[in-house]
Scaffold this motif. Sequence first.
Motif, short mmCIF file in Angstrom:
data_model
loop_
_atom_site.label_atom_id
_atom_site.label_comp_id
_atom_site.label_asym_id
_atom_site.label_seq_id
_atom_site.Cartn_x
_atom_site.Cartn_y
_atom_site.Cartn_z
N HIS A 43 4.72 -7.70 69.32
CA HIS A 43 4.86 -6.27 69.60
C HIS A 43 5.92 -5.72 68.65
CE1 HIS A 43 5.26 -2.48 71.70
NE2 HIS A 43 6.57 -2.67 71.74
N THR A 45 0.17 -6.30 69.77
CA THR A 45 -0.06 -5.75 71.10
C THR A 45 0.80 -4.51 71.31
OG1 THR A 45 1.65 -7.08 72.14
CG2 THR A 45 -0.55 -8.04 72.05
N ASN A 67 1.70 -3.66 74.44
CA ASN A 67 2.49 -3.97 75.62
C ASN A 67 3.52 -5.06 75.28
OD1 ASN A 67 3.54 -4.52 78.13
ND2 ASN A 67 1.59 -5.20 79.03
#
Length: 176
Positions: free
Chosen positions: A40, A66, A68
């Motif tokens: 991330h 990602t 999240n």
Amino acid sequence: MLTRRRLLTLLPAAGLLLTAGCGFRLRGAQSAQLPYRSLHIALPETADVRIWLERYINATGSTELTDNPLAAEAIFQQMADQRSKTILSVNAQGRVREYRLQLAYSFRVITPEGKVLVAPNEVNLTRDIAFDDSNVLAKDLEESLLWRDMTSDLVNQVMRRLAIIKPKVAKEEDED
């Protein structure tokens, strides 16, 4: 005559085979395989560094990006991004002749739990640019191109550092 032509066409191919046979390959994003399955990037979506990092990571294909942070194996965090433009030299009339562009960037990689995988790293880049007040528009364009080049160079260095630095294993940290 025909054999000379064949020989001249085969020489470059032979050179390429010899070069490829010794393990030579061009440096680039494909050579920087990250040790993380998912990552991330904790930066705004419009940040230049994030856009370039996403391009390079997607080009490698080994790490999934990602949105999240809790679902990621690692989180890339920017700690500082300082850009400055200072006067490097002036002429006899006191007008600026050269500027120095400086970029200082630091980052780290952590787990979603907050454990540090990659300790804070700093990348410093400097470029000098000549200035002519009779060509202000051209020099502004040149400056913006230099900033873009510096951002690209920054992301290349970050990718190399992320690929080289082995992340700390949580078990080793618990034993210490």
